[in-house]
Design a protein around this motif. Structure first.
Motif, PDB file in Angstrom:
ATOM      1  N   ASN A 317      47.569  32.537  42.018  1.00 41.41           N
ATOM      2  CA  ASN A 317      47.410  31.160  42.314  1.00 41.41           C
ATOM      3  C   ASN A 317      46.286  30.648  43.095  1.00 41.41           C
ATOM      4  O   ASN A 317      45.981  29.598  43.564  1.00 41.41           O
ATOM      5  CB  ASN A 317      48.770  30.524  42.883  1.00 41.41           C
ATOM      6  CG  ASN A 317      50.023  30.417  41.947  1.00 41.41           C
ATOM      7  OD1 ASN A 317      49.851  29.763  40.751  1.00 41.41           O
ATOM      8  ND2 ASN A 317      51.130  30.823  42.075  1.00 41.41           N
ATOM      9  N   SER A 318      45.824  31.831  43.770  1.00 40.66           N
ATOM     10  CA  SER A 318      44.502  31.614  44.730  1.00 40.66           C
ATOM     11  C   SER A 318      43.055  32.059  44.123  1.00 40.66           C
ATOM     12  O   SER A 318      42.233  32.071  44.814  1.00 40.66           O
ATOM     13  CB  SER A 318      44.919  32.331  46.097  1.00 40.66           C
ATOM     14  OG  SER A 318      45.872  32.090  46.577  1.00 40.66           O
ATOM     15  N   LEU A 319      43.213  32.212  42.841  1.00 44.04           N
ATOM     16  CA  LEU A 319      42.121  32.834  42.122  1.00 44.04           C
ATOM     17  C   LEU A 319      40.948  31.812  41.969  1.00 44.04           C
ATOM     18  O   LEU A 319      41.311  30.530  41.603  1.00 44.04           O
ATOM     19  CB  LEU A 319      42.262  33.440  40.848  1.00 44.04           C
ATOM     20  CG  LEU A 319      42.979  34.862  40.961  1.00 44.04           C
ATOM     21  CD1 LEU A 319      43.210  35.181  39.459  1.00 44.04           C
ATOM     22  CD2 LEU A 319      42.184  35.825  41.635  1.00 44.04           C
ATOM     23  N   PRO A 320      39.876  31.798  42.271  1.00 44.93           N
ATOM     24  CA  PRO A 320      38.945  30.689  41.939  1.00 44.93           C
ATOM     25  C   PRO A 320      38.803  30.158  40.342  1.00 44.93           C
ATOM     26  O   PRO A 320      39.102  31.189  39.712  1.00 44.93           O
ATOM     27  CB  PRO A 320      37.505  31.398  42.259  1.00 44.93           C
ATOM     28  CG  PRO A 320      37.846  32.520  43.158  1.00 44.93           C
ATOM     29  CD  PRO A 320      39.119  32.986  42.823  1.00 44.93           C
ATOM     30  N   GLU A 321      38.614  29.026  40.335  1.00 47.47           N
ATOM     31  CA  GLU A 321      38.478  28.557  38.891  1.00 47.47           C
ATOM     32  C   GLU A 321      37.452  29.093  37.929  1.00 47.47           C
ATOM     33  O   GLU A 321      37.537  29.120  36.705  1.00 47.47           O
ATOM     34  CB  GLU A 321      38.415  26.980  39.028  1.00 47.47           C
ATOM     35  CG  GLU A 321      39.651  26.166  39.374  1.00 47.47           C
ATOM     36  CD  GLU A 321      39.537  24.737  39.591  1.00 47.47           C
ATOM     37  OE1 GLU A 321      38.554  24.298  39.244  1.00 47.47           O
ATOM     38  OE2 GLU A 321      40.229  24.013  40.001  1.00 47.47           O
ATOM     39  N   ASN A 322      36.412  29.790  38.761  1.00 49.45           N
ATOM     40  CA  ASN A 322      35.315  30.117  37.758  1.00 49.45           C
ATOM     41  C   ASN A 322      35.283  31.579  37.459  1.00 49.45           C
ATOM     42  O   ASN A 322      34.486  32.153  36.767  1.00 49.45           O
ATOM     43  CB  ASN A 322      33.888  30.018  38.638  1.00 49.45           C
ATOM     44  CG  ASN A 322      34.067  30.667  40.032  1.00 49.45           C
ATOM     45  OD1 ASN A 322      35.097  31.482  40.219  1.00 49.45           O
ATOM     46  ND2 ASN A 322      32.819  30.582  40.783  1.00 49.45           N
ATOM     47  N   ILE A 323      36.479  32.272  37.466  1.00 47.98           N
ATOM     48  CA  ILE A 323      36.713  33.400  37.102  1.00 47.98           C
ATOM     49  C   ILE A 323      37.253  33.470  35.782  1.00 47.98           C
ATOM     50  O   ILE A 323      38.218  32.652  35.282  1.00 47.98           O
ATOM     51  CB  ILE A 323      37.875  34.127  37.874  1.00 47.98           C
ATOM     52  CG1 ILE A 323      37.593  34.419  39.331  1.00 47.98           C
ATOM     53  CG2 ILE A 323      38.369  35.469  37.198  1.00 47.98           C
ATOM     54  CD1 ILE A 323      38.297  35.322  39.939  1.00 47.98           C
ATOM     55  N   ASP A 324      36.399  33.978  34.567  1.00 52.35           N
ATOM     56  CA  ASP A 324      36.597  34.053  33.404  1.00 52.35           C
ATOM     57  C   ASP A 324      37.139  35.105  32.696  1.00 52.35           C
ATOM     58  O   ASP A 324      38.014  34.885  31.797  1.00 52.35           O
ATOM     59  CB  ASP A 324      35.400  33.509  32.480  1.00 52.35           C
ATOM     60  CG  ASP A 324      34.009  34.537  33.000  1.00 52.35           C
ATOM     61  OD1 ASP A 324      34.441  35.405  33.802  1.00 52.35           O
ATOM     62  OD2 ASP A 324      32.913  34.109  32.790  1.00 52.35           O
ATOM     63  N   ALA A 325      36.920  36.282  33.012  1.00 58.23           N
ATOM     64  CA  ALA A 325      37.565  37.438  32.449  1.00 58.23           C
ATOM     65  C   ALA A 325      38.496  38.088  33.768  1.00 58.23           C
ATOM     66  O   ALA A 325      38.048  38.288  34.823  1.00 58.23           O
ATOM     67  CB  ALA A 325      36.522  38.299  32.323  1.00 58.23           C
ATOM     68  N   LEU A 326      39.655  38.394  33.312  1.00 51.90           N
ATOM     69  CA  LEU A 326      40.740  38.932  34.316  1.00 51.90           C
ATOM     70  C   LEU A 326      41.532  39.848  33.584  1.00 51.90           C
ATOM     71  O   LEU A 326      42.161  39.564  32.554  1.00 51.90           O
ATOM     72  CB  LEU A 326      41.691  37.625  34.765  1.00 51.90           C
ATOM     73  CG  LEU A 326      42.628  37.853  35.792  1.00 51.90           C
ATOM     74  CD1 LEU A 326      42.401  38.648  36.776  1.00 51.90           C
ATOM     75  CD2 LEU A 326      43.282  36.872  35.898  1.00 51.90           C
ATOM     76  N   ASN A 327      41.970  40.824  34.311  1.00 51.32           N
ATOM     77  CA  ASN A 327      43.122  41.931  33.656  1.00 51.32           C
ATOM     78  C   ASN A 327      43.841  42.225  34.713  1.00 51.32           C
ATOM     79  O   ASN A 327      43.580  42.675  35.764  1.00 51.32           O
ATOM     80  CB  ASN A 327      42.547  43.167  33.069  1.00 51.32           C
ATOM     81  CG  ASN A 327      43.364  43.893  32.292  1.00 51.32           C
ATOM     82  OD1 ASN A 327      44.116  43.514  31.498  1.00 51.32           O
ATOM     83  ND2 ASN A 327      43.512  45.268  32.798  1.00 51.32           N
ATOM     84  N   ILE A 328      45.300  42.063  34.221  1.00 50.43           N
ATOM     85  CA  ILE A 328      46.352  42.218  35.489  1.00 50.43           C
ATOM     86  C   ILE A 328      46.963  43.610  34.626  1.00 50.43           C
ATOM     87  O   ILE A 328      47.738  43.530  33.691  1.00 50.43           O
ATOM     88  CB  ILE A 328      47.283  41.096  35.598  1.00 50.43           C
ATOM     89  CG1 ILE A 328      46.530  39.877  36.160  1.00 50.43           C
ATOM     90  CG2 ILE A 328      48.335  41.498  36.517  1.00 50.43           C
ATOM     91  CD1 ILE A 328      47.218  38.822  35.812  1.00 50.43           C
ATOM     92  N   THR A 329      47.044  44.759  35.453  1.00 54.76           N
ATOM     93  CA  THR A 329      47.602  45.950  34.568  1.00 54.76           C
ATOM     94  C   THR A 329      49.197  45.865  35.185  1.00 54.76           C
ATOM     95  O   THR A 329      49.945  46.795  34.701  1.00 54.76           O
ATOM     96  CB  THR A 329      46.819  47.200  35.458  1.00 54.76           C
ATOM     97  OG1 THR A 329      47.226  47.224  36.855  1.00 54.76           O
ATOM     98  CG2 THR A 329      45.629  47.122  35.169  1.00 54.76           C
ATOM     99  N   MET A 330      49.766  45.189  36.087  1.00 55.20           N
ATOM    100  CA  MET A 330      51.204  45.369  36.396  1.00 55.20           C
ATOM    101  C   MET A 330      51.618  44.193  35.734  1.00 55.20           C
ATOM    102  O   MET A 330      51.070  43.144  35.386  1.00 55.20           O
ATOM    103  CB  MET A 330      51.328  44.998  37.797  1.00 55.20           C
ATOM    104  CG  MET A 330      50.709  43.900  38.719  1.00 55.20           C
ATOM    105  SD  MET A 330      50.983  43.833  40.291  1.00 55.20           S
ATOM    106  CE  MET A 330      49.429  44.726  40.677  1.00 55.20           C
ATOM    107  N   GLY A 331      53.044  44.243  35.165  1.00 52.94           N
ATOM    108  CA  GLY A 331      53.744  43.252  34.646  1.00 52.94           C
ATOM    109  C   GLY A 331      54.158  42.134  35.710  1.00 52.94           C
ATOM    110  O   GLY A 331      54.474  42.416  36.770  1.00 52.94           O
ATOM    111  N   PHE A 332      54.614  40.949  35.238  1.00 51.67           N
ATOM    112  CA  PHE A 332      55.303  39.886  35.988  1.00 51.67           C
ATOM    113  C   PHE A 332      56.829  40.257  35.957  1.00 51.67           C
ATOM    114  O   PHE A 332      57.283  40.134  34.889  1.00 51.67           O
ATOM    115  CB  PHE A 332      54.991  38.674  35.602  1.00 51.67           C
ATOM    116  CG  PHE A 332      55.607  37.564  36.117  1.00 51.67           C
ATOM    117  CD1 PHE A 332      55.340  37.235  37.495  1.00 51.67           C
ATOM    118  CD2 PHE A 332      56.309  36.413  35.659  1.00 51.67           C
ATOM    119  CE1 PHE A 332      55.785  36.164  38.568  1.00 51.67           C
ATOM    120  CE2 PHE A 332      57.032  35.486  36.611  1.00 51.67           C
ATOM    121  CZ  PHE A 332      56.527  35.318  37.849  1.00 51.67           C
TER     122      PHE A 332
END
Length: 918
Positions: A317-332
């Motif tokens: 929820n704190s990531l900048p809006e201009n980040i276009d590519a993102l990978n999250i290795t842990m699950g929610f």
């Protein structure tokens, strides 16, 4: 920056090794994905990809066993426990699961480290025997049962592992032990297969045995990733394990050790931030990423590593809006999904068998965002109708049958939520049916409900697994046990994110970073108790026994964290380390020893900052509402309908409250009265006295007449409680006390009347609950202004007219006295009661129902000993204060002037509604 994985591939290629024929064994599948991505950089031509597997997959292949979940292990273990334990000594599955979890962890450690099972279990039993007075006779039953448990541990282990092996499945430790057992056969059958182990650090004995055997038989190579700064420092825990392997493995007596690098000592930018609270860390990570994005235009080779994985959602929820590519290795975590709260609430209300449900639980469930839409039928919101009925009728405990009658056509849904939860099968069926019902509703607008449908799918899988476990083992006997198993499964399940696995920003936990390298690393929650995790003793095996049997203790576990932390720093150029400066329950506040160690090493210059969140100074601006034409129109209508004394005193107390209630029509939210409210008590007392005295209008009271009324108190009070409190229960608890108080108030009031009459006073009832609406003459306003209200009682007391207002609260004489007339419309706390009773006198005089002079005042049921509290105008002169109790024409004229000023102010378009500081 070159990565460790690329260096390994390049080294193998330089040795003219055919990569396609190799089997790469890595600490995690995640590292395997990065390795596969690096292959094209070293291959000059098209080639088949090599076999890339994790160490867990490799040991499963060696052992020919399938690793099963912890939950299923518990069920299997309970099977063995039931067979080996007499019925009178058996624990329920719920109790068993609490200690069995710890025992399974110990079984796992013993097998992973190839400890002789009988030796350690016999040793543990002997220790307990000594602790519990083995020579003391006779032993109590408690001591006997306790010692029997420790004596049984080895038998539990033998039978449990035998059962698992027969079914070709096992826990991780058993898989490792069997892998070692089968190693010789594997080597014979794969004599030409080459294995490359890379990125490992802390190996258990099983892994050590497997790797050393393969190395000795020239079937493997192993690449370590350790820096000279750690390796050459005998006290540095980052190389605790690697130093041990280099000097103790026979293989290294004749073979080189690959590799000790010199990356850590290269120049790095290291920043350490002390930030209060987890949200502060998340916000600052967003700030760092925003600056990085502006500098580098992309966040490739940038990783955010979470020491505390609960920070995932705040960081997203704190990531900048201009980040276009993102990978999250842990699950929610599934337990954090909104749907989890629904099933948690359902288990909560059904754990105890009951035919009725507490109204707040019912309202919570039918208001749940996944449930409420199901109660919309033909554009009618039956959920709101049910909630309103519950509140209006004070339904504190509600049966499913009553809910069905309120829900119209949603009978099946009520059944799924509130009925037939008395058996395990029916409970699981209800959960599955409920999921299907929600799914059918969401399918109507599938495109906008994709995420919700994904939630439903994962919970459907979870409940299917519960059904399978229950039908296979039949160990779940109670809803409480089912709830515990459900929570166990829920805690281990995650909803995986979809992203760019090899591009852009990477967000991961500490363990996912194994064998991976990033140019920019941001590490959060670097606090003692998190990194490293600190001491924990979730084991039946004492510390000294672990030391004697070379089992890992907290020191080795801390060394694992140390390695992962420093390995992240080895090749990184930009390092941002964040820690929480505030004490959060058991963690936080103290920065990790890793930060102190970095400072003491003196290798890198560290920029240490304490970050405080920006807290803007917010001026306390009072709410102001100007009077638009629409507002003026509503005020005119309100004036014509009539201002009540309570609405006017509400304006005096706070003009914004008057605006909200009278102009906007916003009323206070009325919840069900679990305990009879003060206004309900007051209404019951008022209505009871109205029933008693209304038939007596125009009559003189007598002792006999009033005494007869006392015999009707109970039935009349009960009747009015039923009308006002409706289905609320007044037969027990606080409500019974309030019911008795209502009776006592009425009885005491009648006793006061009787005492007055006995001493010779005459009382004639003139009016009871008289509704009045009178026209007020205000020439300054071009529209009609009325004053309306209900006068509780008007009587003649020894020939003097009295206007009486009943108050069930505590009122004192000084609260119905005034000195300066202008205060009556400005000071709510001191003069609101005076304003009300003068309003009633004013209305009665204008309507021609009374002749002046009169008395007006309050009967306070909590202060009946003071009798009739008369309004008084105090005129201070000299050393004393003169009080005038009679209300004359001069009194009402003075009140009229202040009332007129107040109403003119309310209706004046140039005077805003301004909130008062309270």
């Amino acid at each position: 920056m070159t990565t460790f994985i690329f260096d390994v591939l390049k080294d193998l290629k330089n040795q003219s090794t055919n990569l396609s024929e190799l089997t790469f064994v890595l600490p995690s599948k995640r590292a395997g994905l990065f390795l596969k991505h690096q292959l094209y950089k070293v291959n000059e031509q098209t080639a088949f990809a090599p076999s890339i597997i994790s160490i867990e997959e490799f040991t499963e292949e060696l052992s020919q066993l399938k690793t099963i979940s912890n939950t299923e292990l518990l069920f299997e273990f309970y099977d063995v426990y039931n067979v080996m334990t007499e019925d009178k000594e058996k624990d329920s599955f719920e109790i068993f699961s609490k200690w069995a979890q710890i025992l399974l962890q110990d079984f796992n450690e013993i097998d992973r480290y190839l400890i002789p099972q009988q030796k350690i279990f016999t040793y543990l039993s002997a220790i307990q025997d000594l602790k519990h007075w083995s020579l003391e006779e006779p032993k109590t039953d408690f001591v006997k049962n306790y010692l029997l448990f420790w004596n049984q541990l080895y038998n539990y282990y033998l039978h449990f592992t035998k059962q698992l092996l027969n079914k070709k499945m096992g826990y991780q430790g058993l898989v490792y032990r069997e892998a070692v057992e089968n190693l010789e056969a594997y080597i014979q059958n794969n004599s030409k297969k080459q294995h490359i182990f890379l990125g490992f650090n802390a190996l258990n004995t099983s892994e050590e045995t497997i790797i050393q055997e393969l190395l000795q038989n020239d079937l493997a190579k192993i690449y370590w990733d350790i820096d000279a700064s750690f390796m050459n420092n005998g006290r540095h825990d980052a190389a605790l394990f690697t130093r041990d392997y280099k000097f103790k493995w026979h293989y290294y007596k004749n073979n080189p050790f690959n590799w000790v690098t010199n990356n850590y000592s290269k120049e790095k930018s290291v920043s350490v931030y002390g930030i209060p609270k987890n949200i502060g860390q998340a916000k600052h990570i967003g700030f760092i990423l925003d600056n990085l994005k502006k500098e580098k235009n992309n966040l490739n080779s940038t990783a955010v590593v979470l020491g505390d994985e609960s920070l995932l959602m705040p960081i997203l929820n704190s990531l900048p809006e201009n980040i276009d590519a993102l990978n999250i290795t842990m699950g929610f975590p599934l337990k954090s999904i909104p749907l989890a709260t629904l099933f948690e609430q359902l288990f909560h209300i059904h754990k105890k068998a009951s035919h009725t449900f507490y109204f707040k639980d019912v309202v919570t469930i039918i208001s749940h965002p996944f449930i409420r839409p199901l109660f919309y039928v033909n554009d009618i919101d039956y959920a709101s109708k049910m909630i309103d009925t519950i509140h209006e009728n004070n339904l504190i405990y509600i049966s499913p049958e009553r809910l069905k009658s309120l829900s119209n056509t949603n009978v099946k849904l009520i059944d799924f939520l509130f009925s037939n939860w008395n058996t395990i099968d029916s409970t699981l069926k209800n959960c599955s049916e409920l999921i299907l019902t929600i799914k059918n509703a969401l399918d109507k607008n599938k495109a906008s409900n994709l995420l919700s449908l994904e939630y439903l799918f994962r919970f459907n899988v979870l409940f299917n697994e519960l059904s399978l476990l229950n039908s296979k083992y039949n160990h779940i006997k109670t809803i409480q046990t089912l709830h515990n198993v459900y929570k166990e499964l829920l805690s281990s399940e995650t909803l995986d994110f979809q992203g760019e696995p090899l591009q852009g920003l990477q967000i991961m936990g500490m363990l996912e970073s194994r064998a991976l390298d990033f140019e920019t690393v941001i590490i959060s929650s670097v606090n003692e108790g998190i990194l490293p995790s600190g001491k924990s003793n979730n084991s039946f095996i004492p510390y000294d026994v672990k030391l004697e049997n070379t089992l890992p203790t907290y020191k080795e576990k801390d060394a694992v964290y140390t390695y992962h932390f420093y390995r992240l720093l080895q090749r990184a150029k930009n390092i941002h380390i964040l820690y929480n400066t505030e004490a959060d329950v058991l963690t936080g506040g103290e920065k990790s020893r890793f930060i102190t160690q970095l400072e003491l090493e003196g290798i890198h210059k560290i920029n240490h900052q304490i970050i405080t969140p920006y807290v803007p100074i917010i001026e306390n601006v009072l709410n102001t509402v100007s009077k638009s034409n629409d507002v003026i129109e509503k005020l005119i209508k309100l004036a014509e309908k009539g201002f009540s004394p309570s609405s006017l005193t509400n304006y005096i107390r706070n003009p914004i409250d008057f605006y909200n209630q009278k102009i906007l029509g916003i009323q206070e939210y009325e919840d069900a009265e679990e305990t009879v409210a003060a206004n309900t008590l007051g209404t019951v007392v008022h209505n009871t006295l109205e029933d008693f005295y209304k038939p007596l209008i125009g009559s003189y009271l007598s002792v006999e007449l009033v005494s007869k009324l006392k015999s009707h108190i109970t039935e009349t009070v009960i009747n009015h409680f039923k009308k006002i409190y409706k289905e609320g229960d007044i037969t027990k608890g606080k409500n019974l006390i309030i019911f008795e108080i209502a009776k006592r108030y009425v009885s005491n009031f009648l006793d006061l009347e009787i005492e007055d009459l006995k001493v010779g006073n005459t009382i004639k009832i003139v009016a009871i609950e008289a509704n009045k609406t009178v026209l007020i003459n205000i020439p300054e306003l071009h529209f009609t202004v009325n004053l309306k209200g209900k006068v509780d009682r008007v009587d003649e007391y020894n020939g003097i007219t009295r206007i009486i207002d009943y108050k069930t609260g505590n009122v004192q004489q000084n609260q119905v006295e005034i000195i300066n007339w202008e205060d009556i419309t400005t000071d709510f706390d001191s003069y609101s009661k005076s304003f009300q009773i003068l309003s009633y006198a004013y209305m009665m005089q204008l309507s021609g129902d009374i002749e002046l002079p009169v008395e007006a005042g309050i009967m306070s049921f909590k202060n009946l000993n003071s009798g009739f509290l008369k309004f008084a105008k105090k005129d201070k002169s000299g050393n004393g204060a003169k009080k005038e109790f009679l209300i004359t024409q001069d009194t009402l004229d003075a009140f009229h002037e202040e009332l007129k000023k107040l109403i003119i102010e309310i209706c004046n378009p140039t005077i805003d509604f301004i909130e008062k500081e309270i």
